[in-house]
Write an enzyme that holds these catalytic residues in place. Sequence first.
Site, mmCIF file in Angstrom:
data_model
loop_
_atom_site.group_PDB
_atom_site.id
_atom_site.type_symbol
_atom_site.label_atom_id
_atom_site.label_comp_id
_atom_site.label_asym_id
_atom_site.label_seq_id
_atom_site.Cartn_x
_atom_site.Cartn_y
_atom_site.Cartn_z
ATOM 1 N N GLU A 6 0.868 -1.180 0.000
ATOM 2 C CA GLU A 6 0.000 0.000 0.000
ATOM 3 C C GLU A 6 0.898 1.221 0.000
ATOM 4 O OE1 GLU A 6 -3.008 0.765 2.954
ATOM 5 O OE2 GLU A 6 -3.943 -1.156 2.552
ATOM 6 N N ASP A 53 -5.882 9.504 9.358
ATOM 7 C CA ASP A 53 -4.556 9.154 9.866
ATOM 8 C C ASP A 53 -4.228 9.787 11.208
ATOM 9 O OD1 ASP A 53 -3.604 7.443 7.804
ATOM 10 O OD2 ASP A 53 -3.583 9.189 6.493
#
Length: 263
Positions: free
Chosen positions: A41, A52
């Site tokens: 990824e 995040d």
Amino acid sequence: MQLLTVTKPMFIPFIVAGDPRPDITIELALTLQEAGADILELGVPYSDPLADGPIIQRAAKRALRQQMTLKKAIELVPEMRKKGVKIPIILFTYYNPVLQLGEESFFALARKNEVNGILIPDLPFEESELIRKLGEATGIPLISLVAPTSKKRIEMIASNAQGFLYCVSSLGVTGVRDTLPETLNDFLTEVKRHSRVPVVVGFGISTSEQVSMLKNYCDGVVIGSALVQKIEQLNDLLQTEEKKEEALAEFRRYARSLTAPLR
């Protein structure tokens, strides 16, 4: 991305394109492949990363200082291929950079550079029809995220999944977590009941003990923040030419230790 044939639980690492430098991202990708990664990824840095936590936010800032963009991240993929990275590469990007580039231009560029799939964490499934259709037309599946919400929604997302299905271990942002929810195994079992594609789990997986606990309930584990934190710790060594090989070897050992239960 062709239909994945999973014979053992996959190791899917996440790194940020351009952290600490674009050329080092290529070497980190190769190192992760050597450590047993099945899919990579590749995160595109963004100034407002809603999904995040602080570790990946800091990595994004470092990458943005290197002038990394969505277009440049996509163009890193063939550079990785030239260096020997053979595993599928999934692009992890927020939706705004895709919009700025234009959805059709984005898919054309991704196809030209042999991106194998995309993941857009801030694009709700209900609003993803255009992207899914463009993905189907170009052979680049949109990887869906599914969180522990209602059974009806889980069934809807799982039954329409492409490539593989990414289960979010817990609500909230990415990051290193000491513990995972007690209900996680039940959630994974429920998702697998409805999914026609491999089911992987991520968000907060940061120890070999957690990997060992999860491996019988899913087809793969995504490890991001723990690896990005290690890159942060090795930052200076990675950028010192005479220390770089030593730093990459340490990174390889660390990745292997986290994923030992999968082998």
